[in-house]
Write an enzyme that holds these catalytic residues in place. Structure first.
Site, PDB file in Angstrom:
ATOM      1  N   GLU A  63     -10.162   5.687   6.590  1.00 56.66           N
ATOM      2  CA  GLU A  63     -11.006   5.172   5.497  1.00 56.66           C
ATOM      3  C   GLU A  63     -10.420   3.874   4.917  1.00 56.66           C
ATOM      4  O   GLU A  63     -11.142   2.938   4.573  1.00 56.66           O
ATOM      5  CB  GLU A  63     -11.113   6.241   4.395  1.00 56.66           C
ATOM      6  CG  GLU A  63     -11.961   5.878   3.206  1.00 56.66           C
ATOM      7  CD  GLU A  63     -13.441   5.735   3.534  1.00 56.66           C
ATOM      8  OE1 GLU A  63     -14.076   6.741   3.837  1.00 56.66           O
ATOM      9  OE2 GLU A  63     -13.955   4.599   3.472  1.00 56.66           O
ATOM     10  N   GLY A 119      -1.931 -11.580  -3.094  1.00 55.45           N
ATOM     11  CA  GLY A 119      -1.662 -10.488  -2.153  1.00 55.45           C
ATOM     12  C   GLY A 119      -2.871 -10.041  -1.351  1.00 55.45           C
ATOM     13  O   GLY A 119      -2.844  -9.002  -0.714  1.00 55.45           O
ATOM     14  N   VAL A 149       0.828  -1.208   0.000  1.00 57.50           N
ATOM     15  CA  VAL A 149       0.000   0.000   0.000  1.00 57.50           C
ATOM     16  C   VAL A 149       0.869   1.267   0.000  1.00 57.50           C
ATOM     17  O   VAL A 149       0.564   2.237  -0.700  1.00 57.50           O
ATOM     18  CB  VAL A 149      -0.999  -0.007   1.195  1.00 57.50           C
ATOM     19  CG1 VAL A 149      -1.876   1.228   1.158  1.00 57.50           C
ATOM     20  CG2 VAL A 149      -1.860  -1.268   1.169  1.00 57.50           C
ATOM     21  N   GLU A 187      -3.498 -11.610   4.697  1.00 58.73           N
ATOM     22  CA  GLU A 187      -2.563 -11.009   5.651  1.00 58.73           C
ATOM     23  C   GLU A 187      -1.319 -11.901   5.713  1.00 58.73           C
ATOM     24  O   GLU A 187      -1.362 -13.070   5.323  1.00 58.73           O
ATOM     25  CB  GLU A 187      -3.201 -10.966   7.045  1.00 58.73           C
ATOM     26  CG  GLU A 187      -4.483 -10.166   7.135  1.00 58.73           C
ATOM     27  CD  GLU A 187      -4.283  -8.700   6.779  1.00 58.73           C
ATOM     28  OE1 GLU A 187      -3.462  -8.039   7.408  1.00 58.73           O
ATOM     29  OE2 GLU A 187      -4.944  -8.232   5.837  1.00 58.73           O
ATOM     30  N   ASP A 222     -10.039 -10.552  10.840  1.00 54.25           N
ATOM     31  CA  ASP A 222      -9.911  -9.338  10.023  1.00 54.25           C
ATOM     32  C   ASP A 222     -11.311  -8.717   9.803  1.00 54.25           C
ATOM     33  O   ASP A 222     -11.502  -7.514  10.000  1.00 54.25           O
ATOM     34  CB  ASP A 222      -9.242  -9.710   8.683  1.00 54.25           C
ATOM     35  CG  ASP A 222      -9.078  -8.507   7.774  1.00 54.25           C
ATOM     36  OD1 ASP A 222      -8.204  -7.672   8.044  1.00 54.25           O
ATOM     37  OD2 ASP A 222      -9.840  -8.400   6.792  1.00 54.25           O
ATOM     38  N   LYS A 238     -13.122  -5.099  11.190  1.00 59.96           N
ATOM     39  CA  LYS A 238     -13.790  -4.150  10.306  1.00 59.96           C
ATOM     40  C   LYS A 238     -15.236  -3.897  10.755  1.00 59.96           C
ATOM     41  O   LYS A 238     -15.701  -2.751  10.743  1.00 59.96           O
ATOM     42  CB  LYS A 238     -13.715  -4.648   8.865  1.00 59.96           C
ATOM     43  CG  LYS A 238     -12.257  -4.637   8.349  1.00 59.96           C
ATOM     44  CD  LYS A 238     -12.101  -5.415   7.055  1.00 59.96           C
ATOM     45  CE  LYS A 238     -10.678  -5.353   6.531  1.00 59.96           C
ATOM     46  NZ  LYS A 238     -10.428  -6.320   5.444  1.00 59.96           N
TER      47      LYS A 238
HETATM   48  N1  HSE Z   1      -6.415  -9.419   4.188  1.00 63.59           N
HETATM   49  C1  HSE Z   1      -7.418  -8.461   3.893  1.00 63.59           C
HETATM   50  C2  HSE Z   1      -8.490  -9.108   3.034  1.00 63.59           C
HETATM   51  C3  HSE Z   1      -6.793  -7.280   3.182  1.00 63.59           C
HETATM   52  O1  HSE Z   1      -8.304 -10.263   2.610  1.00 63.59           O
HETATM   53  O2  HSE Z   1      -9.531  -8.513   2.822  1.00 63.59           O
HETATM   54  C4  HSE Z   1      -7.614  -6.039   3.184  1.00 63.59           C
HETATM   55  O3  HSE Z   1      -7.935  -5.583   4.468  1.00 63.59           O
END
Ligand code: HSE
Length: 393
Positions: free
Chosen positions: A124, A182, A11, A185, A196, A200
């Site tokens: 964001e 990619g 990023v 994580e 994850d 969120k």
């Molecule tokens: N590892 C996360 C996903 C990356 O697979 O959505 C973005 O937050």
């Protein structure tokens, strides 16, 4: 405006690329953004930025003591980054971060600190990559009652589930593909274990209810033991399976979870590969749906750029979040669930609506019941796969 970047992975390189390629366009509108320093761990690693004059440092104090206004954090470290962000905010630097682990774990503390120090804390990019969701919600909360939010918030899990469903591929093979692309994580446990997505939905829900929701109050069930037989069972009933993060506020109580879900709804069921999808229910607009890339270099950098420009144009909302409301997390809504397990407890037997035995496994549809009750009935069973059923069968 002088900025610094912490981290120069996928990023971080995306942000540098956009700033370099769009410099002329940005300048036309007086957005003069200059990267003063980039903090990296290993100074000897070969790097190939677009701007060859960029200065890299492995010394955080050079950033802390610099004159930069804003620091972009694109690290994936939790505690070290949190401590650094605290120091930066106290040094009156605005923060733009994509680090969802830090934002989720320290949401209250960082918002409070930003308010005290009169700087911007912008995140964001921490949820759903390129999809604009944090800022639209930040604005909505002033004049609208948001009652529910749900979403496919983890690209890796969605990649795995949609590929297994469409191509009959094995879990192991598709996880490897998601890692190669990619999405995943560094430690994919956070993706497939649902953590994850949990971070969120915690960020989104805290924001819309202006309430503190603790990470460990969010029931989180991942996809790491999903099998082909689960897809076969779901398909026979006309369902797809997706990992949904979801929360709702009903009668002063919050229901919040991350778990695989049997869906017929095209919006979620037709979300494939690494795409994220978010549905918001609110008093004024009833419902809106957003879909787009939830990860990726330029995709996530794009969300960072939007935060940066809002700060520069002073269009950013200085944090209003103060966890003013306290709603208990109850998970008391009654739903039907799908379960796959090798054994059935006596308590569970009373909750079954229909059952099929396939490959020595019980494939069960429960009666309508609360998640609390279901979890109690299965707490001593091993190797259970669990999914919420979105609609009545
Ligand atoms: N590892 C996360 C996903 C990356 O697979 O959505 C973005 O937050």
């Amino acid at each position: 405006m002088k900025i610094a970047i912490m981290g120069f992975g996928t990023v971080g390189t995306g942000v540098e690329e956009i700033l370099y390629k769009k410099r002329k366009d940005l300048l036309k509108n007086n957005f003069d953004i200059e990267i003063e320093r980039i903090l990296i761990k290993n100074k000897n690693k070969d790097r190939n930025p677009h701007d060859k004059t960029l200065i890299f440092t492995d010394n955080f104090d050079e950033i802390l003591n610099s004159s930069v206004d804003t620091v972009i954090d694109v690290t994936s470290n939790l505690e070290e980054t949190y401590e650094r962000i605290v120091k930066l905010i106290k040094a009156k630097k605005n923060i733009v971060t994509a680090n969802k682990a830090v934002v989720s774990k320290y949401f209250e503390v960082l918002n409070e600190l930003a308010r005290e120090n009169e700087v911007y804390f912008s995140y964001e990019a921490s949820v759903a990559g390129a999809i604009p969701i944090i800022h639209p919600l930040m604005e909505e909360v002033f004049f609208n009652d948001i009652s529910e939010i749900s979403g496919i918030l983890n690209g890796t899990s969605n990649y795995i589930l949609s590929k297994m469903e469409r191509e009959g591929s094995s879990y192991k093979d598709v996880l490897k593909e998601a890692q190669d692309l990619g999405y995943a994580e560094a430690d994919p446990t956070a993706d497939v274990g649902g953590f994850d997505a949990m971070r969120k939905i915690r960020i989104l829900s805290s924001l819309i209810y202006n309430a503190k929701i603790k990470e460990d109050e969010i029931f989180t069930f991942g996809i790491n033991n999903v099998k082909k037989s689960d897809f076969d069972f779901a398909k026979d009933l006309g369902y797809s399976i997706r990992l949904l993060g979801k929360s709702s506020l009903c009668d002063g109580k919050i229901n919040i979870s991350v778990m695989p879900t049997f869906l017929k709804d095209d919006f979620f069921a037709k979300t494939f590969e690494g795409t994220n999808a978010i549905k918001v229910l609110g008093e004024n607009f009833k419902k809106y749906e957003l879909k787009g890339p939830g990860a990726g270099k330029l995709e996530t950098a794009d969300a960072i750029m939007r935060d940066l420009l809002r700060i520069l144009a002073k269009r950013e909302i200085k944090t209003f979040y103060n966890a003013e409301n306290s709603y208990p997390v109850e998970n008391n809504l009654e739903k039907k669930y799908y379960l796959r397990c090798e054994k059935v407890s006596d308590e569970l037997k009373n909750l079954i609506s229909s059952e099929k035995i396939l490959d020595e496994n019980h494939h069960i549809i429960t009666k309508k019941l609360s998640l609390k009750k279901l979890l109690h009935a299965i707490e001593n069973l091993d190797d259970v796969f669990l999914a919420e059923i979105e609609e009545e069968i």
